[in-house]
Write an enzyme that holds these catalytic residues in place. Structure first.
Site, PDB file in Angstrom:
ATOM      1  N   ARG A   1       0.840  -1.197   0.000  1.00 52.27           N
ATOM      2  CA  ARG A   1       0.000   0.000   0.000  1.00 52.27           C
ATOM      3  C   ARG A   1       0.875   1.247   0.000  1.00 52.27           C
ATOM      4  O   ARG A   1       1.218   1.773   1.072  1.00 52.27           O
ATOM      5  CB  ARG A   1      -0.899  -0.033   1.245  1.00 52.27           C
ATOM      6  CG  ARG A   1      -1.810  -1.256   1.276  1.00 52.27           C
ATOM      7  CD  ARG A   1      -2.321  -1.567   2.658  1.00 52.27           C
ATOM      8  NE  ARG A   1      -1.262  -1.967   3.573  1.00 52.27           N
ATOM      9  CZ  ARG A   1      -1.447  -2.359   4.836  1.00 52.27           C
ATOM     10  NH1 ARG A   1      -2.681  -2.397   5.326  1.00 52.27           N
ATOM     11  NH2 ARG A   1      -0.434  -2.701   5.607  1.00 52.27           N
TER      12      ARG A   1
ATOM     13  N   LYS B   1      13.542 -20.616  14.529  1.00 52.04           N
ATOM     14  CA  LYS B   1      14.902 -20.156  14.862  1.00 52.04           C
ATOM     15  C   LYS B   1      15.774 -21.329  15.322  1.00 52.04           C
ATOM     16  O   LYS B   1      16.954 -21.403  14.976  1.00 52.04           O
ATOM     17  CB  LYS B   1      14.825 -19.076  15.934  1.00 52.04           C
ATOM     18  CG  LYS B   1      14.177 -17.796  15.417  1.00 52.04           C
ATOM     19  CD  LYS B   1      13.807 -16.860  16.551  1.00 52.04           C
ATOM     20  CE  LYS B   1      13.202 -15.561  16.022  1.00 52.04           C
ATOM     21  NZ  LYS B   1      12.615 -14.739  17.079  1.00 52.04           N
TER      22      LYS B   1
HETATM   23  N1  LIG Z   1       9.513  -6.860  13.407  1.00 54.13           N
HETATM   24  C1  LIG Z   1      10.567  -7.390  14.008  1.00 54.13           C
HETATM   25  O1  LIG Z   1      10.952  -7.006  15.115  1.00 54.13           O
HETATM   26  C2  LIG Z   1      11.321  -8.496  13.329  1.00 54.13           C
HETATM   27  C3  LIG Z   1      12.461  -9.046  13.955  1.00 54.13           C
HETATM   28  C4  LIG Z   1      13.197 -10.037  13.308  1.00 54.13           C
HETATM   29  C5  LIG Z   1      12.776 -10.493  12.080  1.00 54.13           C
HETATM   30  N2  LIG Z   1      11.649  -9.966  11.496  1.00 54.13           N
HETATM   31  C6  LIG Z   1      11.241 -10.472  10.206  1.00 54.13           C
HETATM   32  O2  LIG Z   1      11.294  -9.420   9.262  1.00 54.13           O
HETATM   33  C7  LIG Z   1      10.279  -9.596   8.269  1.00 54.13           C
HETATM   34  C8  LIG Z   1       9.434  -8.333   8.202  1.00 54.13           C
HETATM   35  O3  LIG Z   1       8.850  -8.081   9.449  1.00 54.13           O
HETATM   36  P1  LIG Z   1       8.133  -6.683   9.761  1.00 54.13           P
HETATM   37  O4  LIG Z   1       7.835  -6.732  11.236  1.00 54.13           O
HETATM   38  O5  LIG Z   1       8.896  -5.559   9.222  1.00 54.13           O
HETATM   39  O6  LIG Z   1       6.778  -6.859   8.948  1.00 54.13           O
HETATM   40  P2  LIG Z   1       5.695  -5.729   8.610  1.00 54.13           P
HETATM   41  O7  LIG Z   1       5.839  -4.561   9.509  1.00 54.13           O
HETATM   42  O8  LIG Z   1       4.378  -6.416   8.550  1.00 54.13           O
HETATM   43  O9  LIG Z   1       6.105  -5.242   7.143  1.00 54.13           O
HETATM   44  C9  LIG Z   1       5.901  -6.029   6.010  1.00 54.13           C
HETATM   45  C10 LIG Z   1       6.112  -5.156   4.786  1.00 54.13           C
HETATM   46  O10 LIG Z   1       6.014  -5.971   3.623  1.00 54.13           O
HETATM   47  C11 LIG Z   1       5.106  -5.363   2.714  1.00 54.13           C
HETATM   48  N3  LIG Z   1       4.455  -6.448   1.947  1.00 54.13           N
HETATM   49  C12 LIG Z   1       3.782  -7.516   2.434  1.00 54.13           C
HETATM   50  N4  LIG Z   1       3.379  -8.318   1.431  1.00 54.13           N
HETATM   51  C13 LIG Z   1       3.822  -7.751   0.300  1.00 54.13           C
HETATM   52  C14 LIG Z   1       3.741  -8.094  -1.076  1.00 54.13           C
HETATM   53  N5  LIG Z   1       3.103  -9.199  -1.480  1.00 54.13           N
HETATM   54  N6  LIG Z   1       4.300  -7.281  -1.986  1.00 54.13           N
HETATM   55  C15 LIG Z   1       4.938  -6.155  -1.600  1.00 54.13           C
HETATM   56  N7  LIG Z   1       5.070  -5.774  -0.294  1.00 54.13           N
HETATM   57  C16 LIG Z   1       4.530  -6.570   0.627  1.00 54.13           C
HETATM   58  C17 LIG Z   1       4.153  -4.562   3.521  1.00 54.13           C
HETATM   59  O11 LIG Z   1       3.612  -3.541   2.735  1.00 54.13           O
HETATM   60  P3  LIG Z   1       2.546  -2.479   3.362  1.00 54.13           P
HETATM   61  O12 LIG Z   1       3.305  -1.732   4.420  1.00 54.13           O
HETATM   62  O13 LIG Z   1       2.204  -1.623   2.225  1.00 54.13           O
HETATM   63  O14 LIG Z   1       1.449  -3.305   3.906  1.00 54.13           O
HETATM   64  C18 LIG Z   1       5.087  -4.042   4.643  1.00 54.13           C
HETATM   65  O15 LIG Z   1       5.713  -2.860   4.226  1.00 54.13           O
HETATM   66  C19 LIG Z   1       9.520 -10.862   8.685  1.00 54.13           C
HETATM   67  O16 LIG Z   1      10.066 -11.979   8.023  1.00 54.13           O
HETATM   68  C20 LIG Z   1       9.815 -10.986  10.171  1.00 54.13           C
HETATM   69  O17 LIG Z   1       9.739 -12.328  10.659  1.00 54.13           O
HETATM   70  C21 LIG Z   1      10.939  -8.981  12.098  1.00 54.13           C
END
Ligand SMILES: NC(=O)c1ccc[n+]([C@@H]2O[C@H](COP(=O)([O-])OP(=O)(O)OC[C@H]3O[C@@H](n4cnc5c(N)ncnc54)[C@H](OP(=O)(O)O)[C@@H]3O)[C@@H](O)[C@H]2O)c1
Length: 452
Positions: A60, A217
C-alpha cells in the site's frame, strides 16, 4: 545479467555502485531504508562502493510517504526479477509468495539478505540450492535473535570449532509474558492481554506463544551449528499457553524461574553394535518451557530481550545477548549482511554456503533425556508416597527429591526426577493422574541445571 557491480574486478578498482532493492517497508524495512539513506556515505566507505537504493516494494504505497515516489512499487515480483539489482533485501515475511521472489533473485545471481526465519526453516535447502547454482549469496543474520550477531559467529567465527549445544531465549514476546507472570503472579491470560496492550504481542499471538517462531529459529541454529539439515518440522515444539501461575510458583519454591527455551544439542545415541559402533551422534532440537535455576545466566534475561548460549568444545561457553526484535535493531543486522554481501560482490567472491555434510539424524523427543518437576495434590494418608514412587519405578524413572507439603485433607507432593527418556516421564505423569490417591497433577515441567 547487467549489473552495477563489476563482479570479479580487483578490490581497489573503482566500482560505481551496488544496486539494492528492498521488499517491504514495514517495521524492519522502513528502518533499513532509513539507515541506508542516513548512513549512505559511511556505508559507501565501508563497502568500497555506494549502496544505491533502486526500488522498494510494498502493498500500500499511500502508507509510505517517506519512500521516494520514483522508487516505490507494488510489483515485488517485478522488483525481484530486475536484472540491474545486485542485492535484494527481503523484509516482507511469510512463505508465499515471498519464496518465489527470493528464488527469482537468486536464480539470476543477485545476492539475497532476508530476515525471514519461517521461510528459511521450511525451505532453506531449496533457497540454498538456488544460491549455489547461481553462485549467489544468501545471508540471514536478522532471522534469528534480531540485532544479536549469532549466525555469523556460528557459521564463520566458530567454523574451526565443534559446537555441542546452542540454547537460548529467542522469542521476546513469550519472554515478556513469562517475566510478567513471574513478577506479578498474573496468570497466562492476563499476562498475554498486557503484552498485547503494550504492543509486545500480535493480535494473533499464535506464532509466538505456540512456539512456532522459536522453533523456526531453533531449526536455523541447529542446521548451522551441526552442519545438518534441520527443518521446522524436526523441532519438538511446546508453547507457553499451558504455563500456569502454579507452575511459576512451583518454580520459585525450588529457586527456579520458567523460561521458554530453544535447545539444540549434539547428542550421543546408541550406535550400530554389529558394525562395532558403541555410539553415534544425533541432533536434538526442541522448544519448550523449562524451569531453570535463578542463578543461571538465562534466568535474568527479562522482557523482550533475547540471549543465546553456545557451547563449543574448544571455545567453551559463549553467551550472546541483546534486543531480539524491533525495527532498528533488526535493521542493524540486515545492514550488516547487506554490507557483507556487497563486499563479496566487489571482491568477486561469495560468503559461506549451506554446510550440511554431517547429515546427523534427528533424535526423537521421546528419547531426549529430561528431568521433570511434578507437583501433585494427593490424599494426606500413609502409603501415598509409596504409591506415587511406585509409578515412577515401574517406568524405570528414579527420583531425585520428593517433598511433601500441607497437612490438610489435600497434601501436596513435589517430585523432581533424575534424567530419563522424555517418553517414560510423560507416560508416568499420565499414569499418576489416574491414581486414586492423586487428586490433581498441579504442575509438570522439565527442569534443567543444579537445583538448590
Ligand atoms: N519486526 C521485528 O521485530 C522483526 C524481527 C526479526 C525479524 N523480522 C522479520 O522481518 C520480516 C518483516 O517483518 P516486519 O515486522 O517488518 O513486517 P511488517 O511490519 O508487517 O512489514 C511487512 C512489509 O512488507 C510489505 N508487503 C507484504 N506483502 C507484500 C507483497 N506481497 N508485496 C509487496 N510488499 C509486501 C508490507 O507492505 P505495506 O506496508 O504496504 O502493507 C510491509 O511494508 C519478517 O520476516 C519478520 O519475521 C521482524
Amino acid at each position: 545479467m547487467t549489473s552495477g557491480v563489476a563482479t570479479g574486478s580487483p578490490p581497489h578498482s573503482p566500482v560505481p555502485a551496488v544496486r539494492v532493492g528492498v521488499l517491504g517497508a514495514g517495521v524492519v524495512g522502513s528502518q533499513v531504508i532509513r539507515l541506508l539513506t542516513e548512513q549512505a556515505d559511511e556505508l559507501a566507505a565501508r563497502v568500497g562502493a555506494k549502496l544505491e537504493l533502486v526500488g522498494v516494494a510494498v502493498r500500500r504505497p499511500a502508507r509510505h510517504p517517506d519512500v521516494p515516489a520514483d522508487l516505490i512499487t507494488t510489483d515485488a515480483a517485478g522488483l525481484a526479477a530486475r536484472d540491474d539489482i545486485d542485492v535484494l533485501v527481503e523484509v516482507i515475511g511469510g512463505i508465499d509468495p515471498t519464496k518465489s521472489f527470493l528464488l527469482t533473485a537468486l536464480r539470476r545471481g543477485a545476492g539475497v539478505v532476508t530476515a525471514n526465519k519461517a521461510l528459511l526453516a521450511e525451505h532453506g535447502p531449496e533457497l540454498y540450492a538456488a544460491a549455489d547454482a547461481a553462485g549467489a549469496d544468501l545471508y540471514f543474520e536478522a532471522a534469528v535473535a534480531g540485532a544479536i550477531p549469532l549466525i555469523r559467529p556460528l557459521r564463520e567465527s566458530l567454523a574451526g570449532d565443534r559446537i555441542s549445544r546452542i540454547m537460548g531465549i529467542v522469542n521476546g514476546t513469550t519472554n515478556f509474558i513469562l517475566s510478567a507472570m513471574t513478577d506479578t503472579g498474573a496468570g497466562y491470560p492476563e499476562a498475554l492481554a498486557e503484552a498485547t496492550r503494550l504492543g509486545y504481542a500480535e493480535a494473533d499471538p499464535s506464532a509466538d506463544v505456540d512456539g512456532f517462531d522459536a522453533a523456526a529459529k531453533a531449526a536455523i541454529m541447529a542446521s548451522i551449528g551441526f552442519h545438518t539439515r534441520v527443518g521446522a518440522a524436526d523441532v519438538h515444539r511446546e508453547g507457553i499457553a499451558g504455563v500456569t501461575a502454579a507452575d511459576i510458583d512451583a518454580a520459585r519454591r525450588i529457586g527456579c524461574t520458567v523460561k521458554l527455551l530453544a535447545i539444540c544439542e549434539r547428542v550421543r545415541v546408541a550406535g550400530n553394535a554389529a558394525a562395532g559402533d558403541s555410539y553415534t551422534e544425533a541432533v536434538s532440537a526442541r522448544v519448550h518451557p523449562v524451569m531453570i535455576p535463578q542463578n543461571h545466566p538465562l534466568a535474568v534475561v527479562d522482557g523482550a530481550y533475547n540471549a543465546v548460549f553456545v557451547e563449543a568444545e574448544a571455545a567453551g561457553r559463549l553467551m550472546f545477548y541483546g534486543p531480539g526484535a524491533g525495527g532498528a535493531p533488526t535493521a542493524s543486522a540486515v545492514l550488516g549482511d547487506l554490507v557483507a554481501v556487497a563486499r563479496n560482490r566487489i571482491a568477486g567472491g561469495r560468503g559461506p554456503r549451506e554446510s550440511a555434510y554431517a547429515a546427523l539424524p534427528i533424535q526423537p523427543m521421546g528419547e531426549v533425556l529430561s528431568r521433570y518437576h511434578i507437583s501433585l495434590d494427593v490424599d494426606d494418608r500413609a502409603g501415598v508416597l509409596a504409591v506415587v514412587a511406585g509409578a515412577f519405578a515401574e517406568a524405570g524413572v528414579s527420583l531425585s527429591t520428593v517433598r511433601q507439603e500441607g497437612r490438610d485433607a489435600d497434601a501436596s507432593l513435589v517430585v523432581v526426577t533424575h534424567s530419563a527418556p522424555d517418553a517414560a516421564l510423560a507416560g508416568t505423569v499420565a499414569r499418576l493422574a489416574e491414581l486414586d490417591a492423586v487428586h490433581r497433577v498441579t504442575s509438570v515441567m522439565r527442569v534443567m541445571g543444579e537445583l538448590r
